[in-house]
Design a protein around this motif. Structure first.
Motif, PDB file in Angstrom:
ATOM      1  N   THR A  75     -12.960  -2.690 -21.692  1.00 55.35           N
ATOM      2  CA  THR A  75     -14.195  -2.079 -22.230  1.00 55.35           C
ATOM      3  C   THR A  75     -15.232  -3.132 -22.815  1.00 55.35           C
ATOM      4  N   GLY A  94     -14.602   8.294 -11.933  1.00 52.12           N
ATOM      5  CA  GLY A  94     -15.400   8.616 -13.214  1.00 52.12           C
ATOM      6  C   GLY A  94     -15.545   7.408 -14.171  1.00 52.12           C
ATOM      7  N   LEU A  95     -15.638   6.035 -13.665  1.00 58.74           N
ATOM      8  CA  LEU A  95     -15.810   4.940 -14.270  1.00 58.74           C
ATOM      9  C   LEU A  95     -17.331   4.583 -14.204  1.00 58.74           C
ATOM     10  N   LEU A  96     -18.107   5.108 -13.648  1.00 63.36           N
ATOM     11  CA  LEU A  96     -19.641   4.697 -13.779  1.00 63.36           C
ATOM     12  C   LEU A  96     -20.316   5.712 -14.588  1.00 63.36           C
ATOM     13  N   GLU A  97     -21.480   5.290 -15.242  1.00 61.85           N
ATOM     14  CA  GLU A  97     -22.516   5.898 -16.038  1.00 61.85           C
ATOM     15  C   GLU A  97     -23.342   6.637 -14.848  1.00 61.85           C
ATOM     16  N   LYS A  98     -23.770   7.861 -15.002  1.00 65.17           N
ATOM     17  CA  LYS A  98     -24.818   8.397 -14.251  1.00 65.17           C
ATOM     18  C   LYS A  98     -26.095   8.161 -14.861  1.00 65.17           C
ATOM     19  N   TYR A 125     -26.283   6.305  -9.431  1.00 65.55           N
ATOM     20  CA  TYR A 125     -25.396   5.313 -10.196  1.00 65.55           C
ATOM     21  C   TYR A 125     -25.832   4.050  -9.953  1.00 65.55           C
ATOM     22  N   LYS A 264     -18.907   2.958 -17.157  1.00 63.85           N
ATOM     23  CA  LYS A 264     -18.650   4.144 -18.305  1.00 63.85           C
ATOM     24  C   LYS A 264     -18.534   3.583 -19.679  1.00 63.85           C
TER      25      LYS A 264
END
Length: 347
Positions: A75, A94-98, A125, A264
């Motif tokens: 992180t 699911g490792l990226l921020e939208k 993304y 993320k």
């Protein structure tokens, strides 16, 4: 500039663009996780000064390295620059921020061929960073024959035996082998994968090394007389050793597009979005191209490009060359088989 003036400037920017959330200030930190030697320091300094942001950067050697570290729970990073297929994987994991990158004020500068892409169709993304191809270079002072075939790498002439560097990238190496054999990518055919494994092990005896970070240097120093390489690194290598030539193998070669994404849980999401928007400015995108020698993903960079890039063979395939192939991520069962071949190859 005083703190008050900086705050006013940041507020004005947020009002004028869509890169800031309500109440966000353009100050603080930005932590970048990037490929080795892939952005000039003066461009980072420009961003830092423009937005009063402290920028730090760490590097990774491959898309798989990035994925492994993020899945392991690393992180603290805000943005990364994964390749096209890895963006698709990171989204799936699911490792990226939208971040709805299409809302950025400079998104209008994105090239049309970088819209509707398979890895992020709506650009929710990511934004384009640099794009190019992966093939190989040969020192024409060592070998003067036809280089536009993967045979040079997998069944090398005597002049090149023991003098070939390969990228330490599973997909780049295996896809090159599959192309040479005439087999499709994302291949789960047992007989064809056995043939690929046999080819790689046989060819390895004629190779010098697996090295991604030093792919350019080993060619420039002459330690390697041929080597798999990204086209931008190839241009930079030829700038230092004029006898190097970039190949466009007749069996095909990889096309790729690196992208800026927000990781993320990024601690500095608004600054990450500011950086995305900053890199979509044609002048800044051109500064990146002038340094890295790859093609920009935005329009309007031409007035800012170094003249020698306009006709550089590494960035301009000949008319009779095959078109670069973008390879989407393979199914999990194929990935597992590729990993076995790769692990066996690196023993």
């Amino acid at each position: 500039m005083s703190s008050k003036m900086r705050l006013m400037a940041a507020s004005a920017l947020c009002a004028a663009t869509l890169v800031c959330a309500s109440g966000a200030q353009a100050a603080g930190e930005l932590k970048i996780y990037n490929w080795f030697d892939y952005i000039p320091q003066d461009l980072l300094d420009k961003f830092a000064k423009e937005y009063d942001v402290k920028v730090t950067m760490d590097t990774y050697a491959s898309n798989e390295d990035l994925l492994a570290r993020l899945k392991a729970g690393v992180t603290g990073y805000d943005v990364a620059m994964p390749g096209d297929y890895m963006v698709a994987i990171l989204v799936q994991e699911g490792l990226l921020e939208k971040v709805n990158a299409f809302e950025l004020s400079n998104f209008k500068n994105v090239r049309e061929d970088m819209l509707g892409v398979y890895w992020d169709p709506k650009r929710e993304y990511s934004v384009p960073y640099q794009w190019g191809s992966t093939a190989f270079m040969v020192d024409s002072a060592v070998y003067g024959g036809d280089i536009n075939t993967w045979q040079v790498i997998f069944e090398p002439p005597a002049e090149l035996k023991g003098k070939i560097n390969m990228l330490k990238e599973v997909n780049e190496v295996l896809n090159a082998g599959l192309r040479y054999l005439g087999y499709p990518r994302c291949n789960d055919n047992p007989e064809q994968l056995k043939a690929l494994n046999d080819l790689l092990l046989k060819s390895k005896a004629d190779w010098l090394s697996f090295n991604s970070d030093g792919a350019k240097e080993v060619l420039v120093t002459g330690d390697a007389a041929a080597g798999q390489i990204y086209n931008g690194f190839g241009k930079r290598a030829r700038d230092e050793r004029a006898s190097l030539k970039y190949a466009y193998p007749k069996e095909g070669y990889t096309g790729w597009s690196d992208n800026i994404v927000v990781i993320k849980g990024a601690p500095n999401i608004e600054n990450a979005k500011l950086f995305m928007n900053f890199m979509l400015e044609p002048e800044n995108a051109a500064a990146l191209t002038n340094f890295a020698k790859y093609s920009a993903g935005v329009k309007g960079v031409e007035p800012f490009l170094d003249k020698d890039l306009v006709e550089a063979p590494e960035l301009n395939p000949p008319a009779d060359a095959p078109k670069a192939e973008f390879v989407p991520p393979c199914p999990e069962n194929v990935v597992l088989m590729y990993d076995k071949i790769w692990t066996n190859l690196l023993k």
